[in-house]
Design a protein around this motif. Structure first.
Motif, mmCIF file in Angstrom:
data_model
loop_
_atom_site.group_PDB
_atom_site.id
_atom_site.type_symbol
_atom_site.label_atom_id
_atom_site.label_comp_id
_atom_site.label_asym_id
_atom_site.label_seq_id
_atom_site.Cartn_x
_atom_site.Cartn_y
_atom_site.Cartn_z
ATOM 1 N N LYS A 141 0.829 -1.205 0.000
ATOM 2 C CA LYS A 141 0.000 0.000 0.000
ATOM 3 C C LYS A 141 0.862 1.252 0.000
ATOM 4 N N GLY A 261 4.039 -0.386 3.925
ATOM 5 C CA GLY A 261 2.691 -0.614 4.425
ATOM 6 C C GLY A 261 1.987 -1.674 3.605
ATOM 7 N N ASP A 263 -1.108 -4.022 1.951
ATOM 8 C CA ASP A 263 -2.392 -3.830 1.292
ATOM 9 C C ASP A 263 -3.343 -4.938 1.759
ATOM 10 N N LYS A 264 -4.624 -4.795 1.479
ATOM 11 C CA LYS A 264 -5.585 -5.813 1.895
ATOM 12 C C LYS A 264 -6.357 -6.413 0.727
ATOM 13 N N HIS A 285 -4.586 -5.622 6.589
ATOM 14 C CA HIS A 285 -3.582 -5.345 5.568
ATOM 15 C C HIS A 285 -2.380 -6.242 5.847
ATOM 16 N N ASP A 306 1.245 -4.518 8.723
ATOM 17 C CA ASP A 306 -0.038 -3.885 8.453
ATOM 18 C C ASP A 306 0.157 -2.637 7.593
ATOM 19 N N GLU A 307 -0.895 -1.842 7.421
ATOM 20 C CA GLU A 307 -0.815 -0.696 6.516
ATOM 21 C C GLU A 307 0.122 0.394 7.007
#
Length: 649
Positions: A141, A261, A263-264, A285, A306-307
Motif C-alpha cells: 500500500k 505498508g 495492502d488488503k 492489511h 499492516d498498513e
C-alpha cells in the motif's frame, strides 16, 4: 636410421622454464586473448556430453526486451505456464506511477505474454487453491521512507468518535489535527471513523468509542513537531458536541524510518482466462504474509506488516474458497516473523521450520515447532544448529512426502547482518518427539538459497548469496553463489551440479517445469560489483537441465486420467512399463522470498501391467492436498518422463 637422443633432465627443466617465461609474457601482453581462450575452453567443457551426464547443464532463456520484469513471485500454473509477478517490482517510481506488471511464460513455445495487474501485489502472499486458481493476497500500500528522507515528522494517529449518533464520520485527506502546543498535523489519506457503540454491562449502558487509524505528517519541518509521548489532538474546525466527541490520539510522531505498508486486496488468478479475479478483501492489511492451504480446502494467512508497517501481533485469518471471502480466525492466534516457512503435515498439522524473511521480533516467534491448527497448540522442536541464523533460510518437505521429513538450509543473522551459515538441519516429523538433527553442510555459507524437488527424489539447491542481499561478506563486496548442488535424501549427501552463470539472491525464484527442467529468475542485490553503487535487479532467466536429462531415452506417458480421487487407483499408459521404477505426484511451486508452502512430491504405489502402470494415490488429505499435480514416471535409470497433469480431488 640414427636414433634420436633424449634431452637430459637439466635441458628439459631449462626448456620448460623458458616456455613458462614465454607463456607469462603472452599472458601479460594478451590478457583479453587469454581470457577468451579460457572462456572458450570452459564453454567446450560444460557442453561435453560426459559433463552434462554428471553435472547437468545451464542455458540462458532469451527474454524479449518488452517482457523483462523484476520477478518477485513465481508460480507454475496447471496449464504448464509460469506466472511471473513483479507488481511494482521494488521500484518506487513504478509504484507511484501505478505501473504494476505480470508476465506469463510458456515453456512449450518459449512465448511471453503480458497480464493486466490491477494493484501492487509486490510482496503479497500466495498459494494454490484446490481448483487450480492461485490465491494472491496482500501486497504494497505504501513504500518505505528511510529516516534520512523524512522531512516532516510523522506517525499513526487514532481518530476517535465517542458519539453513537450520526453514523460514521468521514474526514478528507489533509484534515488538520492540532496539539496542545499548537503544532499542526495533516492526515495523509481520507479516513472514515465509525460511530461509537452502545453496550450493556450488568444493566449499565456503556459507550465504546469508534476509532480508525491514519498516517499524519507534521505541517512544519524540523524537530519542533516531534512527539515521543502519548497525547491527544483536536480536529481543526470542529465545534460544539463534535469538538468534544471527535479527537485524535497518538503515541509518537517522529522522524523515524517508515516501513512498507501492507495492502488488503485479494485475488484469485485464473490460469485458464489468465486474469486476476477480485475476491473479498483481507481482514488485515498484509505485506510479507505466508498463505498455506489446510486439509479442508480453506487457506490460512499468517503474519505480515499492516498498513502502517507494524508487524501483525499474531492476528491470523482464513479464506473460504466457496464464498470468496476472508474471515477472522481469533481461535488461531499465533505470532510469526514475516514469510514464515510453513509445511502442511500428513495429519493436518502445520510445521513451522523456523525459516522467515526477517521482519518482526528478534526473539519471539522464531523457534521451530508443530502447530496443531485444530486446537491452536504449538509444540516447539529443538535441536537446530545456529538457531539464530534462520532469517532468509530455506526449508523444504523432503521427497517423498510420506517420509515426513523437513530440511532447513542455510540462513543468516537477524536484520542486515553480514553473517550466514552452511548449516542444514533435518527433522523427522513422524517421531514421537521431533527434533532437528544435523544434515550435511552446504559447500558455502548461504542465504536466499532456492530448493527445488526433482522427480527422482532429489533436491536441487541453487543460487543464494553469503551476504545480506548479495552484498558484503567477509571483505567481498558481492557474495552471490554460483555453485549448485543436488541433495540426495537416500544418501543424506550433496553432489555437485553445474555452476549457474547468473547471481541470484534476494527476490529470486526457482521452479520445476513439467519437462523436468528448472527455471530460475530474479535477484535484487543491494550493491553492484564494486560494492559502492546501488545494485540492479536481475532480469535474466536461466534454465537448468538436471543430469537425468542426459542419461538416455525418457519414458513416455501416452495417456492418463485428468483427475483422480485420493485413495483411488489410476491407469497410466506407457510403452515403457517394463522399466518404470517409480511414480511421483509433484505439486507445482508457488514461491517468493524462498517461501513455498505448496511444493511437495508424493510417492505413488506402482503396479506394472501390459502397456502401462497402475498407480494408487494415498488417501490422507494432509499428505495429498486437493489440487493439480504433475505426475512423473521414472525409469530404472532415474530418468523421468514429461509430466502428465492430473487433478486430485
Amino acid at each position: 636410421m640414427k636414433p634420436r637422443s633424449r634431452p637430459t633432465l637439466v635441458r628439459r627443466l631449462v626448456s620448460g622454464l623458458a616456455t613458462l617465461v614465454v607463456l607469462a609474457v603472452v599472458v601479460v601482453a594478451n590478457r583479453p586473448m587469454v581470457a577468451a581462450g579460457a572462456e572458450a575452453l570452459h564453454t567446450y567443457q560444460i557442453n561435453r556430453q560426459s559433463y552434462k551426464e554428471k553435472f547437468g547443464h545451464w542455458a540462458r532463456l532469451p527474454v524479449p526486451h518488452g517482457f523483462r520484469v523484476n520477478a518477485i513471485h513465481a508460480a507454475l500454473l496447471h496449464t504448464g505456464k509460469v506466472l511471473i509477478v513483479a507488481g511494482s517490482g521494488n521500484n518506487r517510481d513504478a509504484f507511484e506511477e501505478k505501473s504494476f506488471r505480470t508476465v506469463i511464460y510458456d515453456p512449450a513455445t518459449d512465448e511471453f505474454t503480458e497480464v493486466e495487474t490491477p494493484t501492487d501485489v509486490f510482496c503479497a502472499g500466495h498459494t494454490f487453491l484446490p481448483d487450480g486458481n492461485l490465491l494472491i493476497a496482500g501486497g504494497t500500500k505504501s513504500y518505505e521512507v528511510l529516516e534520512e528522507d523524512v522531512e516532516h515528522a510523522a506517525g499513526v494517529m487514532k481518530i476517535k468518535n465517542e458519539s453513537p449518533d450520526g453514523g460514521p464520520r468521514e474526514f478528507r485527506k489533509g484534515t488538520r489535527l492540532l496539539s496542545a502546543s499548537g503544532q499542526a498535523y495533516l492526515t495523509r489519506t481520507k479516513v472514515t471513523v465509525p460511530a461509537a457503540a452502545k453496550m450493556t454491562h450488568g444493566g449499565t449502558v456503556m459507550v465504546h468509542a469508534g476509532e480508525a487509524e491514519v498516517w499524519v505528517d507534521a505541517e512544519r519541518t524540523g524537530d519542533a513537531p516531534v512527539v515521543r509521548q502519548p497525547a491527544q489532538y483536536t480536529l481543526d474546525g470542529l465545534t460544539g458536541a463534535d469538538a468534544r466527541n471527535l479527537y485524535g490520539v497518538s503515541d509518537k510522531i517522529t522522524h523515524e524510518k517508515q516501513e512498507y505498508g501492507g495492502d488488503k486486496t485479494s485475488y484469485e488468478f485464473d490460469p485458464v482466462t489468465e486474469k486476476y479475479v477480485r475476491t473479498g478483501d483481507l481482514r488485515d492489511h498484509r505485506w510479507y504474509p505466508t498463505l498455506i492451504g489446510l486439509t479442508g480446502g480453506d487457506v490460512l494467512a499468517v503474519s505480515g506488516l499492516d498498513e502502517f508497517g507494524r508487524i501483525l501481533p499474531g492476528r491470523n485469518e482464513r479464506y473460504l474458497p466457496d464464498e470468496k471471502r476472508w474471515v477472522a480466525a481469533p481461535e488461531l492466534k499465533r505470532y510469526f516473523p514475516t514469510y514464515p516457512g510453513l509445511h502442511l503435515m500428513a495429519d493436518g498439522k502445520v510445521f513451522y521450520s523456523g525459516s522467515n524473511a526477517g521482519y518482526g521480533s528478534d526473539t519471539e516467534g522464531r523457534t521451530p515447532g508443530v502447530w496443531d491448527v485444530k486446537r491452536n497448540k504449538f509444540r516447539e522442536v529443538p535441536g537446530l544448529r545456529d538457531p539464530k541464523m534462520t532469517e532468509t533460510s530455506s526449508s523444504v518437505l523432503l521427497p517423498p512426502a510420506q517420509d515426513q521429513k523437513v530440511m532447513l538450509l542455510g540462513g543468516g543473522g537477524i536484520g542486515e547482518s553480514e553473517e550466514s551459515t552452511r548449516r542444514t538441519g533435518i527433522v523427522d516429523l513422524d517421531e514421537k518427539k521431533p527434533a532437528y538433527r544435523p544434515g550435511p553442510d552446504l559447500p558455502r555459507p548461504a542465504r536466499y538459497l532456492s530448493t527445488v524437488l526433482l522427480p527422482d527424489d532429489s533436491v536441487l539447491t541453487t543460487g543464494g548469496s553469503s551476504g545480506y542481499r548479495g552484498g558484503m561478506y567477509r571483505g567481498t563486496p558481492r557474495s552471490d553463489l554460483f555453485n549448485a548442488q543436488i541433495y540426495r535424501p537416500a544418501q543424506n549427501a550433496f553432489v555437485t551440479a553445474a555452476e549457474s552463470t547468473v547471481g541470484r539472491n534476494y527476490h529470486s525464484e526457482a521452479i520445476l517445469l513439467p519437462d523436468g527442467r528448472v527455471i530460475t529468475m530474479g535477484g535484487d542485490p543491494l550493491y553492484d560489483r564494486s560494492g559502492t553503487n546501488a545494485g540492479t535487479f536481475e532480469q535474466r532467466i536461466e534454465v537448468f537441465s538436471p543430469p537425468y536429462l542426459f542419461q538416455g531415452e525418457r519414458p513416455r506417458i501416452t495417456a492418463g486420467p485428468a483427475q483422480v480421487a485420493r485413495g483411488a487407483t489410476a491407469r497410466i499408459t506407457t510403452p515403457d512399463a517394463g522399466r518404470i521404477a517409480s511414480a511421483r505426484l509433484v505439486k507445482p511451486s508457488s514461491v517468493t522470498h524462498v517461501t513455498d508452502t505448496d511444493q511437495r512430491s508424493v510417492a505413488l504405489t506402482l503396479n506394472r501391467t501390459a502397456g502401462g502402470v497402475d498407480v494408487t494415490v494415498p488417501g490422507k488429505p494432509g499428505l495429498v492436498p486437493s489440487g493439480w499435480y504433475m505426475l512423473f514416471l521414472v525409469n530404472d535409470s532415474g530418468v523421468p518422463s514429461v509430466a502428465h497433469w492430473v487433478r486430485v480431488r
